[in-house]
Design a protein around this motif. Sequence first.
Motif, mmCIF file in Angstrom:
data_model
loop_
_atom_site.group_PDB
_atom_site.id
_atom_site.type_symbol
_atom_site.label_atom_id
_atom_site.label_comp_id
_atom_site.label_asym_id
_atom_site.label_seq_id
_atom_site.Cartn_x
_atom_site.Cartn_y
_atom_site.Cartn_z
ATOM 1 N N LYS A 476 0.804 -1.219 0.000
ATOM 2 C CA LYS A 476 0.000 0.000 0.000
ATOM 3 C C LYS A 476 0.840 1.273 0.000
ATOM 4 N N ASP A 477 2.140 1.125 0.166
ATOM 5 C CA ASP A 477 3.034 2.284 0.265
ATOM 6 C C ASP A 477 3.311 2.856 -1.130
ATOM 7 N N SER A 478 2.748 4.001 -1.423
ATOM 8 C CA SER A 478 2.900 4.589 -2.758
ATOM 9 C C SER A 478 4.310 5.091 -3.024
ATOM 10 N N SER A 479 5.117 5.216 -1.974
ATOM 11 C CA SER A 479 6.502 5.668 -2.169
ATOM 12 C C SER A 479 7.421 4.522 -2.575
ATOM 13 N N LYS A 481 8.321 1.444 -5.116
ATOM 14 C CA LYS A 481 8.083 0.904 -6.448
ATOM 15 C C LYS A 481 7.737 -0.574 -6.313
ATOM 16 N N HIS A 482 6.646 -0.992 -6.951
ATOM 17 C CA HIS A 482 6.188 -2.372 -6.833
ATOM 18 C C HIS A 482 6.480 -3.165 -8.109
#
Length: 486
Positions: A476-479, A481-482
Amino acid sequence: MGSTSASAYGNDGSAGIGRRDLIKRSAALGLISIPAASFLSACASSGGGGEDKAKAGKKTGKNPLGVNDTERMEFVLFDGGFGKEYAEDAVKIYEKNFPEAEVKFSATQKIQSTLQPRFNQGTPPDLIDNSGAEQMDMGVLVGKKQLADLTPLLDAPSYDDPAKKVRDTLRPGIVEMGQFDGDPVWILYYAYTVYGVWYSQKLLDSLDATYPETWDEMLAVCEKAKKRGIAGWTYAGKYPYYIPFSLYPMIGKVGGRDVLDAIDNLEPKAWEHPAVKVCFEAYYELYRKGYVLKGTPGLDHIQSQTAWAKGKALFLPNGSWVENESANVIPADFDLAVSAPTGIDASDKMPFGTIWASGGEPFVVPAGARNTAGGMEQLRIMLGEASSRNFTSKVKSLTAYDGGTDGITLTPGLKSGVAALEKAGENVVNPRLQDWYVQLQKEKIGVSGLGEMMAGRLTPAEAVKKIQNFADATAKDSSVKHYKHQ
């Protein structure tokens, strides 16, 4: 927290629900280190550098990457289990090929603290072996466009045979490991590492035992060892992210590759899969039954390896660098061996022999480096047969180059690793968490999850819940990169 529920285990200490029962019931239901945040913010504020790029040299047959033959090249190596001699030897080849170029070579165990300021300033070195406890977060580096695409290197003629591209001389999976978002290749994993359970064949023979294929057999072997005053297991307690070197492929063996892929993809409830639960419970039995060397949670990797080499513990989860890293403490008659992880039983989805083997020792060329061509050329040299053979003979490990063992007398550990790969065949798994999400893997899953469980401060159920929460937070961490398996 950390206390074992009386209802969860039988009076004899065995799991009340039963390992097999959990898997069978689930099948019937169809169910089956160091903080990186500072580096993240630093990379985000970095301009990337590169304004002062070296002038390109002339491309020739001997210089296919167009290295400027008078330009300085800087190479920073992680000074770890493989040492630095193999890299120094490869640097000498570069210096011979470009005699007018100054080469600065250095080795350190503090990769991030040494190089983070230089990334911030836009003056990173030209080639980095980004490894060790202070490894810079690969996902962050890629996500913030801090790395150069290595495709020019991979498409260049190989060092030994101009008719072959570099990519065509590499072991299967090496190119793909360096990819995060499709085609660009950001990382070249130089070593080819066999992860698994390491032991002394001599000590195992002295117990009149063979390497266990099922968990009941594992517990029986550990009990034999305990009666002789020998612990069944030890591990790097201060760096418990070593535990997955055998635990992750065990999870894959029990539940199948899809379980590991779901974990890598940060899918909801991935860690709640029955195969994960049963493997966590299996490892927790080692702690509960006193089969882990006393004091292990306080040992670092060198201390745990030394205790193991001295015969204080039978099994050690580790990678193939351990033979070189522990060479000064492993007795001459130790008869070092490695095996794929023990499974649960015959109901496992993959056969015994399923092992984790993949590229290790990640080399990168920073996008903001002055002499990116020089960094790639140094790698091209290292991927030649001579440098590969030199590495294998000196550090007892394979390289990404698909060969380099001709004429070398294989050491016991290396010979055992090659045999393990042959036994595995197609049953080789390659979890990606350790390079996609370094902080999650090392700090959260390793230290706060598995480390706490194996020290008895979390039950398996608590560890699963905690780790799943860590994974969900990362997802869920938008900072962050997935990445996902393609």
